[in-house]
Motif scaffolding. Structure first.
Motif, short mmCIF file in Angstrom:
data_model
loop_
_atom_site.label_atom_id
_atom_site.label_comp_id
_atom_site.label_asym_id
_atom_site.label_seq_id
_atom_site.Cartn_x
_atom_site.Cartn_y
_atom_site.Cartn_z
N GLU A 33 2.54 2.80 -12.77
CA GLU A 33 3.02 3.70 -11.71
C GLU A 33 3.32 2.92 -10.43
O GLU A 33 4.32 3.18 -9.77
CB GLU A 33 2.00 4.81 -11.44
CG GLU A 33 1.92 5.84 -12.57
CD GLU A 33 0.75 6.81 -12.40
OE1 GLU A 33 -0.01 6.68 -11.42
OE2 GLU A 33 0.62 7.69 -13.26
N ALA A 34 2.46 1.95 -10.11
CA ALA A 34 2.69 1.13 -8.92
C ALA A 34 3.96 0.32 -9.07
O ALA A 34 4.76 0.19 -8.13
CB ALA A 34 1.50 0.21 -8.66
N GLU A 37 6.93 2.58 -8.67
CA GLU A 37 7.14 2.88 -7.25
C GLU A 37 7.77 1.69 -6.53
O GLU A 37 8.69 1.86 -5.73
CB GLU A 37 5.79 3.23 -6.60
CG GLU A 37 5.91 3.67 -5.16
CD GLU A 37 4.56 4.05 -4.57
OE1 GLU A 37 4.41 3.90 -3.35
OE2 GLU A 37 3.67 4.51 -5.32
N THR A 38 7.28 0.49 -6.86
CA THR A 38 7.87 -0.71 -6.27
C THR A 38 9.33 -0.83 -6.67
O THR A 38 10.19 -1.16 -5.84
CB THR A 38 7.10 -1.97 -6.74
OG1 THR A 38 5.74 -1.85 -6.34
CG2 THR A 38 7.70 -3.23 -6.15
N GLN A 40 11.34 1.61 -7.39
CA GLN A 40 12.10 2.62 -6.64
C GLN A 40 12.33 2.15 -5.20
O GLN A 40 13.42 2.34 -4.65
CB GLN A 40 11.36 3.96 -6.65
CG GLN A 40 11.37 4.64 -8.01
CD GLN A 40 10.47 5.86 -8.07
OE1 GLN A 40 9.61 6.05 -7.22
NE2 GLN A 40 10.67 6.68 -9.09
N ILE A 41 11.33 1.55 -4.62
CA ILE A 41 11.47 1.04 -3.25
C ILE A 41 12.54 -0.05 -3.21
O ILE A 41 13.40 -0.07 -2.31
CB ILE A 41 10.12 0.50 -2.72
CG1 ILE A 41 9.15 1.67 -2.48
CG2 ILE A 41 10.30 -0.33 -1.45
CD1 ILE A 41 7.72 1.25 -2.20
#
Length: 162
Positions: A33-34, A37-38, A40-41
């Protein structure tokens, strides 16, 4: 009774191992998940960089047009200066007219200098924009490479999870 004890002990060991596997799986899920998210960023940052590149390209295009207009204006001013010089030659015979011609020439020269200064300023701005555009493109390329690498890692981890 011994078999039952052995089976219970084996079941307890299996349950402990299952709990360990569940914890490992939860940690792996958090890591995944991290990384998502990274990713996506980074995609968002890449999109922002693309927009910045677009803005810089548009600005560069406008500055190029303005530079061309200034060059044309400079050529026009040079032609005007040449015409003024020809007029001075003709009007030298008319002494009463000399001060007027000198004033006109001074204004033309002033305009030429101002045009030249503006041209030099626009040339510097254009060069600066071009450098910014090159730098932005370079950063965008690096980010695209990092995004691709992260996408590959996420896909590998998703395959591992399956």
């Amino acid at each position: 009774l011994e078999t039952l004890k052995s089976t219970c002990a084996s079941a307890q060991e299996s349950e402990v191992k299952l709990q360990e596997v569940e914890r490992d799986l939860a940690e792996l899920q958090l890591t995944l998940e991290a990384e998502v998210e990274t990713n996506q960023i980074l995609r968002s940052a890449q999109e922002e960089m693309k927009q910045a590149v677009g803005v810089e390209q548009e600005r560069s295009h406008l500055l190029q047009q303005e530079k061309q207009q200034m060059e044309h204006s400079l050529q026009d001013t040079c032609q005007t200066l040449e015409q003024a010089n020809q007029e001075i030659s003709v009007l030298r015979e008319q002494v009463a007219e000399v001060p007027k011609l000198q004033d006109a020439l001074s204004e033309t020269i002033k305009s030429l200098r101002e045009s030249k200064q503006e041209y030099e300023k626009l040339s510097q701005e254009f060069d600066s924009c071009k450098e910014n555009l090159d730098h932005t493109s370079e950063i965008n390329s690096m980010l695209a490479g990092k995004v691709s690498a992260l996408e590959s890692q996420v896909e590998d981890q998703m395959l591992d999870l399956e």
